[in-house]
Motif scaffolding. Structure first.
Motif, PDB file in Angstrom:
ATOM      1  N   ILE A 183       0.852  -1.223  -0.012  1.00  0.00           N
ATOM      2  CA  ILE A 183      -0.014   0.071  -0.035  1.00  0.00           C
ATOM      3  C   ILE A 183       0.856   1.173  -0.121  1.00  0.00           C
ATOM      4  CG2 ILE A 183      -1.584   1.263   1.336  1.00  0.00           C
ATOM      5  CD1 ILE A 183      -2.472  -1.438   2.382  1.00  0.00           C
ATOM      6  N   ALA A 184       0.805   1.988  -1.062  1.00  0.00           N
ATOM      7  CA  ALA A 184       1.671   3.197  -1.107  1.00  0.00           C
ATOM      8  C   ALA A 184       1.462   4.384  -0.100  1.00  0.00           C
ATOM      9  CB  ALA A 184       1.594   3.533  -2.493  1.00  0.00           C
ATOM     10  N   GLU A 185       2.478   4.790   0.204  1.00  0.00           N
ATOM     11  CA  GLU A 185       2.180   6.036   1.177  1.00  0.00           C
ATOM     12  C   GLU A 185       1.777   7.244   0.498  1.00  0.00           C
ATOM     13  OE1 GLU A 185       4.877   8.616   4.305  1.00  0.00           O
ATOM     14  OE2 GLU A 185       5.808   6.975   3.268  1.00  0.00           O
ATOM     15  N   GLY A 186       0.885   7.986   1.297  1.00  0.00           N
ATOM     16  CA  GLY A 186       0.177   9.150   0.649  1.00  0.00           C
ATOM     17  C   GLY A 186      -1.069   8.894  -0.554  1.00  0.00           C
ATOM     18  N   LYS A 187      -1.026   7.795  -0.909  1.00  0.00           N
ATOM     19  CA  LYS A 187      -2.135   7.493  -2.037  1.00  0.00           C
ATOM     20  C   LYS A 187      -3.211   6.814  -1.562  1.00  0.00           C
ATOM     21  CE  LYS A 187       1.034   8.714  -5.002  1.00  0.00           C
ATOM     22  NZ  LYS A 187       0.576   9.904  -5.885  1.00  0.00           N
ATOM     23  N   LEU A 188      -4.467   6.949  -2.264  1.00  0.00           N
ATOM     24  CA  LEU A 188      -5.708   6.420  -1.696  1.00  0.00           C
ATOM     25  C   LEU A 188      -5.767   4.855  -2.647  1.00  0.00           C
ATOM     26  CD1 LEU A 188      -9.262   8.174  -1.506  1.00  0.00           C
ATOM     27  CD2 LEU A 188      -9.013   5.882  -2.262  1.00  0.00           C
ATOM     28  N   GLU A 205     -17.026   3.700  -7.646  1.00  0.00           N
ATOM     29  CA  GLU A 205     -16.402   4.423  -6.299  1.00  0.00           C
ATOM     30  C   GLU A 205     -15.093   4.224  -6.594  1.00  0.00           C
ATOM     31  OE1 GLU A 205     -18.969   4.266  -2.873  1.00  0.00           O
ATOM     32  OE2 GLU A 205     -17.206   3.462  -1.910  1.00  0.00           O
ATOM     33  N   ALA A 206     -14.482   3.053  -6.895  1.00  0.00           N
ATOM     34  CA  ALA A 206     -13.107   2.806  -6.869  1.00  0.00           C
ATOM     35  C   ALA A 206     -12.443   3.585  -8.177  1.00  0.00           C
ATOM     36  CB  ALA A 206     -12.939   1.111  -6.911  1.00  0.00           C
ATOM     37  N   LEU A 207     -13.091   3.556  -9.261  1.00  0.00           N
ATOM     38  CA  LEU A 207     -12.727   4.044 -10.556  1.00  0.00           C
ATOM     39  C   LEU A 207     -12.487   5.628 -10.293  1.00  0.00           C
ATOM     40  CD1 LEU A 207     -14.516   2.149 -13.208  1.00  0.00           C
ATOM     41  CD2 LEU A 207     -11.883   2.008 -12.927  1.00  0.00           C
ATOM     42  N   GLU A 208     -13.466   6.459  -9.472  1.00  0.00           N
ATOM     43  CA  GLU A 208     -13.708   7.804  -9.518  1.00  0.00           C
ATOM     44  C   GLU A 208     -12.340   8.376  -8.383  1.00  0.00           C
ATOM     45  OE1 GLU A 208     -16.436  11.338  -8.015  1.00  0.00           O
ATOM     46  OE2 GLU A 208     -17.078   9.562  -9.083  1.00  0.00           O
ATOM     47  N   MET A 209     -11.953   7.424  -7.236  1.00  0.00           N
ATOM     48  CA  MET A 209     -11.427   7.725  -6.060  1.00  0.00           C
ATOM     49  C   MET A 209      -9.999   7.162  -6.210  1.00  0.00           C
ATOM     50  SD  MET A 209     -14.669   7.315  -3.250  1.00  0.00           S
ATOM     51  CE  MET A 209     -13.614   8.031  -1.775  1.00  0.00           C
ATOM     52  N   SER A 210      -9.892   6.151  -6.679  1.00  0.00           N
ATOM     53  CA  SER A 210      -8.517   5.502  -6.602  1.00  0.00           C
ATOM     54  C   SER A 210      -7.393   5.983  -7.076  1.00  0.00           C
ATOM     55  CB  SER A 210      -8.482   3.843  -6.828  1.00  0.00           C
ATOM     56  OG  SER A 210      -9.620   3.060  -6.191  1.00  0.00           O
ATOM     57  N   ASP A 211      -6.170   5.856  -6.291  1.00  0.00           N
ATOM     58  CA  ASP A 211      -4.846   6.127  -7.189  1.00  0.00           C
ATOM     59  C   ASP A 211      -4.424   4.609  -7.254  1.00  0.00           C
ATOM     60  OD1 ASP A 211      -4.129   8.971  -6.619  1.00  0.00           O
ATOM     61  OD2 ASP A 211      -4.107   8.378  -4.539  1.00  0.00           O
ATOM     62  N   ALA A 251      -3.487   1.084 -11.048  1.00  0.00           N
ATOM     63  CA  ALA A 251      -4.114   2.444 -11.329  1.00  0.00           C
ATOM     64  C   ALA A 251      -5.221   2.256 -12.142  1.00  0.00           C
ATOM     65  CB  ALA A 251      -3.129   3.602 -12.045  1.00  0.00           C
ATOM     66  N   PRO A 252      -6.409   2.909 -11.903  1.00  0.00           N
ATOM     67  CA  PRO A 252      -7.796   2.695 -12.754  1.00  0.00           C
ATOM     68  C   PRO A 252      -7.454   2.842 -14.202  1.00  0.00           C
ATOM     69  CG  PRO A 252      -8.158   4.003 -10.676  1.00  0.00           C
ATOM     70  CD  PRO A 252      -6.848   3.961 -10.668  1.00  0.00           C
ATOM     71  N   VAL A 285     -12.307  -9.772 -13.886  1.00  0.00           N
ATOM     72  CA  VAL A 285     -12.020  -8.396 -13.550  1.00  0.00           C
ATOM     73  C   VAL A 285     -12.948  -7.676 -14.623  1.00  0.00           C
ATOM     74  CG1 VAL A 285     -10.436  -6.638 -14.104  1.00  0.00           C
ATOM     75  CG2 VAL A 285      -9.817  -8.791 -12.810  1.00  0.00           C
ATOM     76  N   ALA A 286     -12.943  -8.168 -15.846  1.00  0.00           N
ATOM     77  CA  ALA A 286     -13.624  -7.567 -17.085  1.00  0.00           C
ATOM     78  C   ALA A 286     -15.122  -7.599 -16.439  1.00  0.00           C
ATOM     79  CB  ALA A 286     -13.562  -8.432 -18.380  1.00  0.00           C
ATOM     80  N   ASP A 287     -15.756  -8.528 -16.198  1.00  0.00           N
ATOM     81  CA  ASP A 287     -17.318  -8.805 -15.787  1.00  0.00           C
ATOM     82  C   ASP A 287     -17.500  -7.784 -14.754  1.00  0.00           C
ATOM     83  OD1 ASP A 287     -19.498  -9.810 -16.305  1.00  0.00           O
ATOM     84  OD2 ASP A 287     -19.391 -11.538 -14.920  1.00  0.00           O
ATOM     85  N   PHE A 288     -16.473  -7.715 -13.695  1.00  0.00           N
ATOM     86  CA  PHE A 288     -16.899  -6.788 -12.566  1.00  0.00           C
ATOM     87  C   PHE A 288     -16.883  -5.261 -12.940  1.00  0.00           C
ATOM     88  CE2 PHE A 288     -16.196  -4.828  -8.402  1.00  0.00           C
ATOM     89  CZ  PHE A 288     -17.399  -5.468  -7.759  1.00  0.00           C
ATOM     90  N   LEU A 289     -15.993  -5.099 -13.914  1.00  0.00           N
ATOM     91  CA  LEU A 289     -15.878  -3.780 -14.481  1.00  0.00           C
ATOM     92  C   LEU A 289     -16.781  -3.154 -15.325  1.00  0.00           C
ATOM     93  CD1 LEU A 289     -12.046  -3.023 -14.228  1.00  0.00           C
ATOM     94  CD2 LEU A 289     -13.775  -2.379 -12.812  1.00  0.00           C
ATOM     95  N   GLY A 290     -17.753  -4.169 -15.718  1.00  0.00           N
ATOM     96  CA  GLY A 290     -18.898  -3.727 -16.658  1.00  0.00           C
ATOM     97  C   GLY A 290     -18.712  -4.215 -18.275  1.00  0.00           C
TER      98      GLY A 290
END
Length: 336
Positions: free
Chosen positions: A27-32, A197-203, A218-219, A231-236
């Motif tokens: 988990i990278a420091e200073g990232k979401l 939510e994950a796509l919009e907010m994540s680093d 990264a998204p 992964v493809a199915d979950f991401l629509g």
């Protein structure tokens, strides 16, 4: 890039059930960072182990480079926001935010300063004297965030923090959490089942299934290049067909068109072309959702979804024979 926390071959087993299966995660420091996946995938269990509320069956958890596998929660210097917010109803907003500071022995003057500073950060300084029951859901969520941030934690852990809010508030709070993370430089780990939510907010986005990490990145890297069908199915992506060479291909509904011009074909270098029959047409205002039953190059029956703008879209009806097509650049080859 510095690592704020790390899982090394971490597992969590409950009887015959493996909730987390030997994961390695930095988990990278200073990232979401978001832990994303369906119910039962291991994301919340992973967060609880990071917080110290559950001990791993095996493996090592390091926080700021220090082995913290057996360190109790109160000694990990973490802030956590739960799904239910867990505010104290008898305390004012200011006292709720200052609770963790008081437990840590911060003197009254400094405590008041940091409480007001944090409330100002979340836009609630004017409600410092109010009780939680007087606040809206979004305001209560901001108080919970402020309480977690006020102690200046090494990591801020968020467990489905937006799930109790209505759709409009969820969108607002996504931006708010992202702003706060950016302004403070906090390392944030967010658990969610919501891909938007994950796509919009994540680093950094970590997709999990059955206790294992399916893909991390990264998204902007993960979304156009899903590693596998899950992964493809979950991401629509929704549409999956097998090409003549046996390759499994995915294409998103908005990249697939359905036209009444029936042209035989298949998955080739110039893209995808299949013939099929329309089984459903759904008008949704700005777009038209067309469902087509077709047969791919392997001979398998496939259900395909075309989502196109309703303005200027070709008129098709249930029962029509159509060609569904997508350009080669929109087809994603999957490992499995």
């Amino acid at each position: 890039m510095s690592t704020a926390a790390e899982f090394v071959a971490v597992s969590q087993v409950f009887g015959d059930f493996t909730a987390v299966d030997s994961i390695d995660l930095a988990i990278a420091e200073g990232k979401l960072t978001t832990l994303l996946g369906p119910s039962g995938c291991g994301k919340t269990t992973s967060l609880r182990m990071l917080a110290g509320y559950a001990a791993p069956t095996s493996g090592t958890i390091r926080i700021a480079g220090v082995d913290s596998t057996r360190t109790p929660p109160e000694k990990r210097d973490l802030g956590m926001v739960f799904q239910s917010y867990a505010l104290f109803p008898h305390l004012s907003v200011a006292d709720n935010v200052g609770y963790g500071l008081k437990l840590r022995g911060v003197d009254t003057t400094e405590r008041r300063r940091r409480v007001m500073e944090t409330l100002d950060l979340v836009g609630l300084a004017h409600l410092a004297a109010s009780k939680p029951k007087k606040l809206s859901g979004g305001q209560q969520q901001r108080v919970a965030l402020a309480r977690a941030i006020a102690i200046r934690p090494k990591l801020l852990l968020l467990d489905e923090p937006l799930s109790n809010l209505d759709a409009r508030l969820r969108v607002q709070m996504r931006a708010e959490i992202r702003r706060i993370q950016g302004e403070t430089g906090l390392t944030v780990v967010l658990v969610t089942h919501d891909q938007d939510e994950a796509l919009e907010m994540s680093d950094d986005m970590v997709l999990m299934r059955a206790g294992r990490i399916m893909q991390q990145g990264a998204p902007q890297q993960v979304f156009p290049n899903p590693a596998n069908r899950f992964v493809a199915d979950f991401l629509g992506y929704e549409n999956f067909v097998t090409a003549a060479d046996g390759t499994l291909l995915a294409v998103r509904p908005e990249h697939l068109t359905a036209t009444a011009d029936v042209t035989p074909g298949g998955a080739a270098h110039d893209g995808l072309q299949l013939t099929g029959r329309v089984t459903d047409v759904a008008y949704r205002g700005v777009d038209l959702l067309v469902t087509v039953q077709a047969t791919d190059a392997s001979g398998a029956d496939v259900r395909l979804l075309s989502d196109v703008r309703s303005t200027g879209a070709e008129s098709v009806a249930i029962g029509d024979r159509v060609t569904v097509s997508a350009p080669a650049g929109r087809l994603v080859a999957l490992a499995d």
